[in-house]
Design a protein around this motif. Sequence first.
Motif, PDB file in Angstrom:
ATOM      1  N   GLU A  31       0.843  -1.190   0.000  1.00  0.00           N
ATOM      2  CA  GLU A  31       0.000   0.000   0.000  1.00  0.00           C
ATOM      3  C   GLU A  31       0.878   1.241   0.000  1.00  0.00           C
ATOM      4  O   GLU A  31       2.075   1.171   0.311  1.00  0.00           O
ATOM      5  CB  GLU A  31      -0.913   0.017   1.235  1.00  0.00           C
ATOM      6  CG  GLU A  31      -1.883  -1.147   1.305  1.00  0.00           C
ATOM      7  CD  GLU A  31      -2.766  -1.087   2.550  1.00  0.00           C
ATOM      8  OE1 GLU A  31      -2.629  -0.127   3.345  1.00  0.00           O
ATOM      9  OE2 GLU A  31      -3.578  -2.009   2.728  1.00  0.00           O
ATOM     10  N   ILE A  32       0.291   2.381  -0.357  1.00  0.00           N
ATOM     11  CA  ILE A  32       1.004   3.653  -0.296  1.00  0.00           C
ATOM     12  C   ILE A  32       0.223   4.575   0.636  1.00  0.00           C
ATOM     13  O   ILE A  32      -0.942   4.900   0.369  1.00  0.00           O
ATOM     14  CB  ILE A  32       1.162   4.292  -1.677  1.00  0.00           C
ATOM     15  CG1 ILE A  32       1.895   3.323  -2.616  1.00  0.00           C
ATOM     16  CG2 ILE A  32       1.931   5.606  -1.567  1.00  0.00           C
ATOM     17  CD1 ILE A  32       2.049   3.828  -4.030  1.00  0.00           C
ATOM     18  N   HIS A  33       0.866   4.973   1.743  1.00  0.00           N
ATOM     19  CA  HIS A  33       0.213   5.796   2.767  1.00  0.00           C
ATOM     20  C   HIS A  33       0.770   7.205   2.753  1.00  0.00           C
ATOM     21  O   HIS A  33       1.982   7.397   2.611  1.00  0.00           O
ATOM     22  CB  HIS A  33       0.440   5.199   4.162  1.00  0.00           C
ATOM     23  CG  HIS A  33      -0.174   3.851   4.355  1.00  0.00           C
ATOM     24  ND1 HIS A  33      -0.103   3.160   5.547  1.00  0.00           N
ATOM     25  CD2 HIS A  33      -0.897   3.056   3.518  1.00  0.00           C
ATOM     26  CE1 HIS A  33      -0.742   2.018   5.437  1.00  0.00           C
ATOM     27  NE2 HIS A  33      -1.230   1.921   4.214  1.00  0.00           N
ATOM     28  N   GLU A  34      -0.111   8.169   2.938  1.00  0.00           N
ATOM     29  CA  GLU A  34       0.304   9.571   3.086  1.00  0.00           C
ATOM     30  C   GLU A  34      -0.086  10.063   4.479  1.00  0.00           C
ATOM     31  O   GLU A  34      -1.229   9.887   4.913  1.00  0.00           O
ATOM     32  CB  GLU A  34      -0.361  10.463   2.041  1.00  0.00           C
ATOM     33  CG  GLU A  34      -0.003  11.944   2.204  1.00  0.00           C
ATOM     34  CD  GLU A  34      -0.843  12.855   1.317  1.00  0.00           C
ATOM     35  OE1 GLU A  34      -1.458  13.803   1.852  1.00  0.00           O
ATOM     36  OE2 GLU A  34      -0.896  12.596   0.094  1.00  0.00           O
ATOM     37  N   LYS A 102       4.626  16.526   5.354  1.00  0.00           N
ATOM     38  CA  LYS A 102       3.824  15.527   4.637  1.00  0.00           C
ATOM     39  C   LYS A 102       4.756  14.392   4.254  1.00  0.00           C
ATOM     40  O   LYS A 102       5.824  14.619   3.671  1.00  0.00           O
ATOM     41  CB  LYS A 102       3.195  16.132   3.379  1.00  0.00           C
ATOM     42  CG  LYS A 102       2.247  15.165   2.675  1.00  0.00           C
ATOM     43  CD  LYS A 102       1.752  15.685   1.344  1.00  0.00           C
ATOM     44  CE  LYS A 102       2.705  15.304   0.239  1.00  0.00           C
ATOM     45  NZ  LYS A 102       2.147  15.570  -1.116  1.00  0.00           N
ATOM     46  N   THR A 103       4.381  13.169   4.609  1.00  0.00           N
ATOM     47  CA  THR A 103       5.264  12.020   4.422  1.00  0.00           C
ATOM     48  C   THR A 103       4.521  10.917   3.684  1.00  0.00           C
ATOM     49  O   THR A 103       3.400  10.564   4.050  1.00  0.00           O
ATOM     50  CB  THR A 103       5.763  11.499   5.788  1.00  0.00           C
ATOM     51  OG1 THR A 103       6.442  12.559   6.470  1.00  0.00           O
ATOM     52  CG2 THR A 103       6.706  10.330   5.615  1.00  0.00           C
ATOM     53  N   VAL A 104       5.154  10.400   2.640  1.00  0.00           N
ATOM     54  CA  VAL A 104       4.572   9.320   1.843  1.00  0.00           C
ATOM     55  C   VAL A 104       5.435   8.068   2.017  1.00  0.00           C
ATOM     56  O   VAL A 104       6.662   8.131   1.883  1.00  0.00           O
ATOM     57  CB  VAL A 104       4.485   9.698   0.356  1.00  0.00           C
ATOM     58  CG1 VAL A 104       3.880   8.546  -0.453  1.00  0.00           C
ATOM     59  CG2 VAL A 104       3.663  10.970   0.171  1.00  0.00           C
ATOM     60  N   CYS A 105       4.788   6.954   2.340  1.00  0.00           N
ATOM     61  CA  CYS A 105       5.507   5.696   2.600  1.00  0.00           C
ATOM     62  C   CYS A 105       4.915   4.544   1.805  1.00  0.00           C
ATOM     63  O   CYS A 105       3.688   4.459   1.644  1.00  0.00           O
ATOM     64  CB  CYS A 105       5.410   5.309   4.083  1.00  0.00           C
ATOM     65  SG  CYS A 105       5.966   6.537   5.269  1.00  0.00           S
TER      66      CYS A 105
END
Length: 223
Positions: A31-34, A102-105
């Motif tokens: 998954e891609i979480h923000e 803001k961080t995207v993982c």
Amino acid sequence: MKIYRADKQQLYLQKHSIAHLFSFPVEDYMEIHEYERDEWIIKEGARPDFLFFVVEGKAKIYITHQNGKVSLINFINANEFIGEMELLHDVYYTKGIQASTKTVCFALPIHHYRKQLMEDAKFLCELTRFLSVKATQMAMKYTQSLAFPLENRLADFILQTADNGVYKEKHVTVCDYLGVSYRHLLHVLTQFTEKQYLQKEGRKYHIKQYDALRELSHVLKNK
């Protein structure tokens, strides 16, 4: 927290591919979480469901001591893992991880990938490299407190924690992390504003001279 779907998900998977870190395909269940600034990626004491890989943004690691005091202990930047210690250890007290921008993982579900990850020599080699760099950085932080004046260490801290050119960390947190007195911190911040490196606005500071702060920070880089 937002989860990217469809086109946006595919765009990030292509732009920030981490397939080279593994010997098996990881994108099927990834998954891609923000996370927004100040949002908790992992709450202290709660085991995460995911192994994270940061592709954009910055985060901070906190720990609560037995006396109730909360301390900032380290930073997490792009191209670094979050939750690797929980993956490696069945019993581990999880630190609190909070987004500072803001961080995207990328988020790999541990329940699905754990066995494959623990048997993947390619991933484990990469993880070993990451952990060795992390340990070296922690050691350097403590030696820097003895070897360099606050001006250099504060400049580096400001650059680490600023969000879109704005620095607004609590003074008590900074004093604890850098091991300095409140009075000393205010003195150096006043110097930075007088030299117009920063412009004070209420409880926050706008960075006006990035190059000056980078020059001070560069002294800490052991290169």
